[in-house]
Design a protein around this motif. Structure first.
Motif, PDB file in Angstrom:
ATOM      1  N   GLU A 133      43.009  50.231  51.786  1.00  0.00           N
ATOM      2  CA  GLU A 133      42.113  49.576  50.817  1.00  0.00           C
ATOM      3  C   GLU A 133      42.924  49.292  49.573  1.00  0.00           C
ATOM      4  O   GLU A 133      43.419  50.197  48.918  1.00  0.00           O
ATOM      5  CB  GLU A 133      40.937  50.495  50.458  1.00  0.00           C
ATOM      6  N   GLU A 134      43.067  47.997  49.291  1.00  0.00           N
ATOM      7  CA  GLU A 134      43.848  47.603  48.118  1.00  0.00           C
ATOM      8  C   GLU A 134      42.910  47.063  47.046  1.00  0.00           C
ATOM      9  O   GLU A 134      42.051  46.235  47.337  1.00  0.00           O
ATOM     10  CB  GLU A 134      44.859  46.521  48.495  1.00  0.00           C
ATOM     11  N   ASN A 135      43.108  47.534  45.824  1.00  0.00           N
ATOM     12  CA  ASN A 135      42.268  47.092  44.714  1.00  0.00           C
ATOM     13  C   ASN A 135      43.126  46.568  43.574  1.00  0.00           C
ATOM     14  O   ASN A 135      44.134  47.185  43.224  1.00  0.00           O
ATOM     15  CB  ASN A 135      41.453  48.265  44.155  1.00  0.00           C
ATOM     16  N   ASP A 136      42.685  45.457  43.014  1.00  0.00           N
ATOM     17  CA  ASP A 136      43.293  44.952  41.777  1.00  0.00           C
ATOM     18  C   ASP A 136      42.439  45.407  40.615  1.00  0.00           C
ATOM     19  O   ASP A 136      41.219  45.342  40.681  1.00  0.00           O
ATOM     20  CB  ASP A 136      43.297  43.419  41.787  1.00  0.00           C
ATOM     21  N   VAL A 137      43.084  45.835  39.556  1.00  0.00           N
ATOM     22  CA  VAL A 137      42.351  46.227  38.355  1.00  0.00           C
ATOM     23  C   VAL A 137      42.735  45.271  37.239  1.00  0.00           C
ATOM     24  O   VAL A 137      43.900  45.185  36.861  1.00  0.00           O
ATOM     25  CB  VAL A 137      42.705  47.674  37.948  1.00  0.00           C
ATOM     26  N   PHE A 138      41.743  44.537  36.739  1.00  0.00           N
ATOM     27  CA  PHE A 138      42.040  43.613  35.638  1.00  0.00           C
ATOM     28  C   PHE A 138      42.244  44.388  34.349  1.00  0.00           C
ATOM     29  O   PHE A 138      41.481  45.305  34.027  1.00  0.00           O
ATOM     30  CB  PHE A 138      40.874  42.633  35.429  1.00  0.00           C
ATOM     31  N   ILE A 139      43.270  44.037  33.609  1.00  0.00           N
ATOM     32  CA  ILE A 139      43.422  44.506  32.234  1.00  0.00           C
ATOM     33  C   ILE A 139      43.811  43.308  31.363  1.00  0.00           C
ATOM     34  O   ILE A 139      44.149  42.248  31.883  1.00  0.00           O
ATOM     35  CB  ILE A 139      44.479  45.625  32.086  1.00  0.00           C
ATOM     36  N   ASN A 140      43.783  43.529  30.053  1.00  0.00           N
ATOM     37  CA  ASN A 140      44.148  42.435  29.139  1.00  0.00           C
ATOM     38  C   ASN A 140      45.661  42.385  28.960  1.00  0.00           C
ATOM     39  O   ASN A 140      46.217  42.837  27.957  1.00  0.00           O
ATOM     40  CB  ASN A 140      43.440  42.604  27.792  1.00  0.00           C
ATOM     41  N   ALA A 141      46.304  41.861  29.993  1.00  0.00           N
ATOM     42  CA  ALA A 141      47.755  41.694  29.966  1.00  0.00           C
ATOM     43  C   ALA A 141      48.076  40.450  30.763  1.00  0.00           C
ATOM     44  O   ALA A 141      47.252  39.960  31.540  1.00  0.00           O
ATOM     45  CB  ALA A 141      48.438  42.913  30.566  1.00  0.00           C
ATOM     46  N   GLY A 142      49.284  39.965  30.586  1.00  0.00           N
ATOM     47  CA  GLY A 142      49.703  38.730  31.243  1.00  0.00           C
ATOM     48  C   GLY A 142      49.585  38.849  32.756  1.00  0.00           C
ATOM     49  O   GLY A 142      49.740  39.926  33.318  1.00  0.00           O
ATOM     50  N   PRO A 143      49.275  37.714  33.424  1.00  0.00           N
ATOM     51  CA  PRO A 143      49.098  37.758  34.871  1.00  0.00           C
ATOM     52  C   PRO A 143      50.404  38.044  35.605  1.00  0.00           C
ATOM     53  O   PRO A 143      51.468  37.620  35.169  1.00  0.00           O
ATOM     54  CB  PRO A 143      48.601  36.342  35.205  1.00  0.00           C
ATOM     55  N   ALA A 144      50.287  38.771  36.707  1.00  0.00           N
ATOM     56  CA  ALA A 144      51.447  39.027  37.545  1.00  0.00           C
ATOM     57  C   ALA A 144      51.862  37.741  38.252  1.00  0.00           C
ATOM     58  O   ALA A 144      51.132  36.760  38.267  1.00  0.00           O
ATOM     59  CB  ALA A 144      51.114  40.093  38.582  1.00  0.00           C
ATOM     60  N   ALA A 145      53.036  37.766  38.816  1.00  0.00           N
ATOM     61  CA  ALA A 145      53.484  36.686  39.695  1.00  0.00           C
ATOM     62  C   ALA A 145      54.215  37.351  40.852  1.00  0.00           C
ATOM     63  O   ALA A 145      54.564  38.530  40.773  1.00  0.00           O
ATOM     64  CB  ALA A 145      54.416  35.732  38.951  1.00  0.00           C
ATOM     65  N   ALA A 146      54.443  36.575  41.909  1.00  0.00           N
ATOM     66  CA  ALA A 146      55.242  37.116  42.998  1.00  0.00           C
ATOM     67  C   ALA A 146      56.527  37.679  42.397  1.00  0.00           C
ATOM     68  O   ALA A 146      57.096  37.102  41.494  1.00  0.00           O
ATOM     69  CB  ALA A 146      55.582  36.017  43.992  1.00  0.00           C
ATOM     70  N   PHE A 147      56.953  38.826  42.881  1.00  0.00           N
ATOM     71  CA  PHE A 147      58.185  39.440  42.387  1.00  0.00           C
ATOM     72  C   PHE A 147      58.897  40.046  43.581  1.00  0.00           C
ATOM     73  O   PHE A 147      58.357  40.937  44.237  1.00  0.00           O
ATOM     74  CB  PHE A 147      57.846  40.503  41.335  1.00  0.00           C
ATOM     75  N   ARG A 148      60.077  39.535  43.853  1.00  0.00           N
ATOM     76  CA  ARG A 148      60.977  40.025  44.897  1.00  0.00           C
ATOM     77  C   ARG A 148      60.335  41.090  45.781  1.00  0.00           C
ATOM     78  O   ARG A 148      60.213  42.246  45.396  1.00  0.00           O
ATOM     79  CB  ARG A 148      62.243  40.586  44.232  1.00  0.00           C
TER      80      ARG A 148
END
Ligand SMILES: Cc1cc2nc3c(=O)[nH]c(=O)nc-3n(C[C@H](O)[C@H](O)[C@H](O)COP(=O)(O)OP(=O)(O)OC[C@H]3O[C@@H](n4cnc5c(N)ncnc54)[C@H](O)[C@@H]3O)c2cc1C
Ligand code: SF4
Lengths: 333, 803
Positions: free
Chosen positions: B403-418
């Protein structure tokens, strides 16, 4: 960075005559340019003193040593006299920052570099040291901050050079057009944050730091400085130790234990020094001194590890100074 | 073995089988397996138009060798022109105006003072923000301007005649906000009354590099998830287990921190928008700009001559590309817009954090009965923090529940990273496997032989087993008596055979004997230019340095976007096919002058030969002079893999030697041995370079890098390169790479990618396991700073019984 004018000076007199209307001195520029890029300093006039050749060089005197304020950290670190007789100063200058920076940075600029507290370095935060009331570090991110003697501002003393020079009882020579030269010991040079939060040292805006004078160490003196960072290079200290031991054969007649990254102003630990004075230097006495150095420590929410790290830095550097241990592979390279 | 793959690159994968257009086929015999271990021949059915099967590397002249980097000289002499170096007549410089607060509604933006600043030629206010997740129902927020969801979010931009004027004017733009409550701590964001980053359901689109969220995922408060996968009955699996390893792992946010920041030079002309971009995908930039401005693709040209690193964050035009194009359109002048280092940290991507609870159930012999992973991670105001890839794909299991969960916070959006999600996931999985082996008293390599049937990994483990470094490992933890303890740890990695079918190339042969290859593909530093030169060299017998390589320009045939380790695997077969076809046209073109039928001619080893022995072999260049036209050329596109049913993963087995100073809390990585495969190694030196880079980036992630947000103000306090700490030369260990040459029989080059499998996935786990070997203490938190190490060592260690 804002626009500014640059006055390039090649003599002390010319530079002093330019020190007015909020002008800021640029030596190596390593610290100053960072502050200007961050927007924490917005000078409109820079006085470049980097090319004043009379302020560069290392001279032995009968009393000891005089180092011109514009001598680079690399020059100090490589000087044979300093390496042998003032070893901890060579260590401190030779392990600060990076090889590139040490080629640019001057000893005067190193002593005068401003706090590295990230709130202080951000134009977004106007704190106590920038003329406002608040300190953001106590309730914020403070893993690299002070653990002792911090009063209202727990940013740590950033200069490695100052730790060594405090241990060596050095003084700085300050020169102004109005009053000429005056000499101030390193001990008296820096101001505790609570004394005047807006001032870091006693130097006035119309003064130049022209030289550093170091008295000749007593016979039997051995010394060492080690800096512990998260990284081995390109990083400031999270703990550091400047140790000076005056030895009578195997007994320590006088000990100096100086630290930078523990407090806002470079400090000596008299408790640690007392733990060594009159005793032989052994692993036991060195460790006892390390422990004693933390008397009065009051870590903040995120930096208790420093209370564990400083005693290690101190005991290992004592043993290094005493010739009982090699340079610590865990210290900065 | 487990075949259920978390695929972070779904866009990049096209079902190869479905795309099959060729009708006539031939059966060929191809080398398969690993020379010295498992090499054998297998039959493949391939289109008739395919070139002859390439023998193994040792029988080739240029492919599989390591010629000098094709553009190395240009790079080290400073001749290479990166985006920031582009200078066009009348060019303006732009600077962004960024949000100073982490969450709020913009009430007004006053640009008048900026507009009247000397030198200013144009101001653009952003109305549509790219990159972050977006609300499904935009009417939940009524605002003229995009809602500010992180400090550093771009709001507007100013173009002026000098960078200085642009910066000064940008500081004069007055933004009035209505501040909203914010949250920057992922734990606090999960609490019921946490301030909401989005007032309703939101999703982030992925890029050609991956990231983004799966569709149809629930959202409660700031928690976007779970994304659930269940295979078999995990509950039963745990009941069947003889031991259960149960642990929590946390990892930090890492920013990409490529040497070259994001940026473009945009030149809007009525007939053509030309954009010089620092990008991993010229095609993706063209796609986004054409879409955004409703321009025909034929009127957008994207150029990337040299590129200074992207690591997954540089796909599409993004805000810098769109804003520079807007400013260029408004001002009628080319606009240069490069981000500064602070913006680079804040607004163009990062690797999400993770907080993982991982349970593994196993039989006494190590057979895994169940794996359960519940993860939370923050991708800021974006999504894509899943990290179940390694748990899903590294080992064989009887049941799986993630079960994978994303947690929104007030920070810049992620991007694909290696290798999105994989360093995080492997950090947990491979430490738990290590713990499992200790609990069961099994050898680490024997256990993996039991639970991992991948034949390549098996050979790689054998290489590790026989290495001096592994033999020097004391299997007993905490064996050294002094305060500084030595340890050796191991981790495996896994990556997938992702392909971009959307690519091709043209090869031209000129009458003067010169040859050139043209493709829009960009060289993101991994060295595709050199590899393409090698392919032509092999075909025509011309040294690689003499081949002209023209890439990084959408005027050429479309190239793959370089994400998911697709570039070499996708493009090289098309280039070889084009080279082969061009060679056939070349032979036809010289046949009349040589007095032979085209079918009687071959071009091998740089010589045109007559099969029937009509004439002595003629050097290629001499023969070229006899061409009956000035130029012949052929274009080819990527054809599907020969046998997609044989789905291959790549990866490696890495070991790290550390010394842990248990008093000072310092971990020093001394040596790394990395054994990796990527199909046919096209250019071993360049592959080794990528693995070196992956190992270093992995060490940096493990020990130093950490995006730090002030909890009270929501502002990143280390948005620079001195307090955001990255491994430097002092922190780089001695790295030894052993490539496992591995033939899989999938294409005319049989190449695969290496970028993601390279070191970054396994570094943190291998170091964690080495620290355990050194000290007997597990560090389950990144980065392993002295503070973290000392805290872990200070903990009373639980006895085996209480686990
Ligand atoms: C990544 C990194 C790591 C670092 N690590 C360390 C470290 O471990 N230890 C350490 O000690 N330092 C460290 N530093 C700091 C560096 O050593 C200092 O920035 C440098 O020594 C400053 O010297 P400078 O000559 O460039 O000073 P400048 O930047 O030119 O000046 C600094 C300040 O002093 C004033 N000033 C300079 N000279 C004079 C003078 N003669 N009279 C009056 N005012 C003057 C200037 O106006 C300015 O305010 C690090 C720096 C970086 C970037
Ligand atoms: S520690 Fe000192 S410099 Fe830092 S925020 Fe507090 S008062 Fe300012």
């Amino acid at each position: 960075m804002n626009s500014f004018t640059l006055a390039d000076c090649s003599t002390v007199e010319a530079a002093l005559s330019q020190l007015k209307d909020g002008a800021i001195v640029k030596a190596g520029g390593v610290d100053l340019l960072d502050r200007m890029k961050n927007g924490t300093d917005t000078p409109t006039r820079l006085v470049n003193i980097r090319n004043i050749s009379t302020l560069r060089g290392i001279h032995s005197t009968p009393q000891g040593l005089t180092i011109g304020a514009l001598t680079t950290l690399a020059e100090v670190a490589d000087d044979p006299t300093i390496r042998t007789q003032y070893t901890l100063l060579a260590d401190a200058c030779g392990h600060a920052a990076t090889p590139h920076i040490r080629n640019m940075a001057t000893l005067g600029g190193n002593l005068l570099q401003q706090l590295q507290c990230w709130y202080y370095r951000s134009a977004e935060f106007q704190c106590l040291r920038k003329g406002k009331e608040l300190c953001f570090a106590f309730s914020g991110l403070n893993q690299y901050h002070a653990i002792m003697d911090y009063g209202g501002c727990p940013s740590v003393a950033p200069s490695s050079g100052a730790v060594a020079l405090l241990a060596l009882d050095a003084s700085v020579e300050l020169t102004s057009a109005a009053k000429g030269k005056r000499i101030v010991t390193i001990r008296d040079f820096y101001l505790q944050p609570d004394a005047n939060p807006h001032r870091f040292h006693v130097m006035a805006a119309d003064e130049l730091l022209t030289a550093i004078h170091i008295p000749k160490p007593a016979p039997g003196t051995r010394s060492a400085y080690q800096k512990y960072g998260e990284k081995e290079s390109h990083d400031w200290a999270i703990a550091d130790a400047g140790i000076l031991l005056e030895m009578d054969s195997n007994l320590c007649r006088r000990a100096v234990v100086a630290m930078g990254a523990a407090s806002p102003v470079v400090r000596r630990s008299h408790e640690a020094e007392a733990a060594l004075t009159g005793k032989p230097i052994t692993h036991e006495t060195a460790r006892a001194a390390g422990q004693a150095s933390m008397t009065g420590a009051m870590p903040l929410s995120m930096n208790a590890y420093k209370v564990q790290l400083f005693p290690v830095a101190i005991y290992r550097t004592i043993l290094l100074a005493a010739g009982q241990m090699d340079r610590d592979p865990s210290a900065a390279g | 073995m487990a075949t259920h793959t978390t695929n972070p690159y779904s866009d990049a994968i096209l079902s190869a089988a479905a795309d099959a257009t060729e009708t006539t086929t031939k059966t060929v015999s191809m080398p398969i397996g690993i020379p010295g271990y498992t090499l054998h021949e297998e039959k493949r059915t391939v289109p008739t138009s395919e070139p002859p099967v390439l023998p193994v590397n040792k029988d080739l002249d240029y492919i599989g060798k390591s010629p000098e980097r094709w553009d190395g000289n240009a790079k080290v002499t400073g001749r290479a022109r990166y985006t920031a170096d582009v200078q066009l007549p009348g060019m303006l410089y732009a600077r962004f105006v960024n949000a100073s607060i982490p969450h709020g509604k913009i009430l007004s933006i006053d640009t008048s003072a900026a507009e009247s600043h000397p030198g200013v030629k144009g101001v653009h206010v952003i109305e549509l923000l790219l990159g972050a997740a977006v609300l499904h129902d935009p009417s939940l927020e009524r605002s003229k301007y995009p809602i500010v969801r992180y400090a550093g979010q771009p709001i507007a931009a100013v173009a002026a005649t000098t960078p200085q004027a642009a910066e000064e004017a940008a500081a004069k733009v007055r933004v009035k906000y209505e501040a909203l409550p914010f949250v920057v701590d992922a734990d606090l964001a999960r609490e019921p009354n946490a301030p909401l980053v989005f007032p309703g359901a939101a999703d982030q689109a992925g890029t050609a590099g991956g990231g983004g969220s799966a569709s149809g995922i629930p959202q409660t408060g700031n928690v976007h998830g779970p994304s659930v996968r269940k295979h078999g009955d995990a509950e039963q699996g745990f009941k069947d287990a003889d031991v259960i390893v149960d642990a929590r792992y946390t990892t930090q946010v890492q920013t990409h921190s490529a040497l070259e920041t994001h940026g473009v030079v945009a030149d809007w002309k009525p007939e053509l928008l030309t954009v010089y971009a620092s990008t991993q995908g010229t095609a993706s930039v063209r796609e986004e700009l054409a879409g955004f401005f409703r321009l025909p693709k034929s009127q957008v040209r994207v150029i990337t001559e040299f590129m200074g690193g992207g690591f997954g964050a540089k796909f599409g035009a993004g805000n810098p590309g769109v804003v520079a194009a807007e400013l260029s359109r408004k001002t009628g002048a080319p606009v240069h817009l490069m981000l500064n280092r602070e913006e680079e940290h804040l607004s163009v991507g990062n690797r999400p954090s993770s907080d993982q609870r991982l349970r593994i159930g196993a039989k006494k012999d190590g057979t895994i009965t169940a794996i359960q992973l519940i993860s939370y991670g923050t991708a800021g105001c974006g999504t894509g923090a899943g990290c179940a890839g390694p748990a899903t794909n590294l080992y064989k299991w009887a049941s799986l529940h993630t079960e994978e969960n994303d947690v929104f916070i007030n920070a810049g959006p992620a991007a694909a990273f290696r290798a999105p999600g994989h360093p995080q996931g492997a950090f947990a999985l491979e430490q738990s496997i290590d713990e499992l082996a200790a609990r069961l008293n099994l050898d680490l390599l024997d256990l993996r032989d039991r639970i991992d049937e991948n034949p390549v990994r098996r050979v790689q483990r054998q290489i590790i087993r026989e290495s001096a470094l592994w033999k020097s490992r004391n299997p007993r933890p905490n064996a050294d008596p002094g305060p500084i303890k030595r340890g050796v740890g191991l981790s495996q990695s896994v990556w997938y055979r992702h392909l971009s079918m959307n690519c091709g190339a043209e090869v031209r042969v000129h009458k003067d004997g010169s040859v050139e290859v043209l493709s829009a593909v960009q060289d993101i530093g991994s060295g595709i230019k050199t590899v393409l030169a090698q392919i032509l060299a092999e075909q025509f017998g011309v040294p690689p340095g003499k081949v002209s390589v023209k890439i990084g320009d959408t005027n050429y045939p479309v190239g793959p976007n370089s994400g998911g380790s697709v570039t070499t695997a996708s493009l090289t077969p098309a280039v070889r096919d084009a080279a082969w076809q061009a060679a056939q046209k070349f032979l036809a073109s010289v046949a009349p002058a040589l007095g032979a039928a085209p079918a009687d001619l071959t071009l091998t080893g740089g010589m045109v030969r007559s099969v029937s022995g009509k004439f002595q072999p003629v050097p290629f260049r001499t023969a070229a002079a006899k061409m009956n036209t000035d130029e012949v050329s052929a274009q080819a596109k990527r054809i599907p893999d020969y046998d997609p049913s044989k789905y291959d993963t790549y990866g490696g087995v890495d070991i790290a030697e550390v010394s842990v100073d248990t008093e000072a809390g310092r971990i020093h990585v001394k040596r790394v041995l990395a054994v990796h495969d990527c199909g046919r190694p096209m250019n071993p030196a360049q592959i080794i370079s990528q693995i070196n880079g992956g190992v270093i980036q992995g060490i940096s992630y493990t020990l130093f890098e950490h995006r730090l947000l002030d909890p009270n103000y929501g502002i990143m306090v280390n948005s620079n390169l001195d307090k955001y700490k990255i491994a430097g030369s002092y922190e780089v260990p001695q790295i030894e790479v052993q490539l496992t040459e591995s033939y899989i029989g999938q294409s005319s080059t049989d190449a695969s990618g290496i970028g993601e499998a390279a070191g970054i996935i396994s570094a943190a786990a291998a170091i964690g396991n080495a620290v355990y070997n050194a000290t007997g203490v597990r560090i389950r938190q990144l980065p392993m700073t002295p503070a973290v190490v000392l805290a872990a060592l200070n903990q009373p260690q639980p006895s085996m019984e209480s686990l």
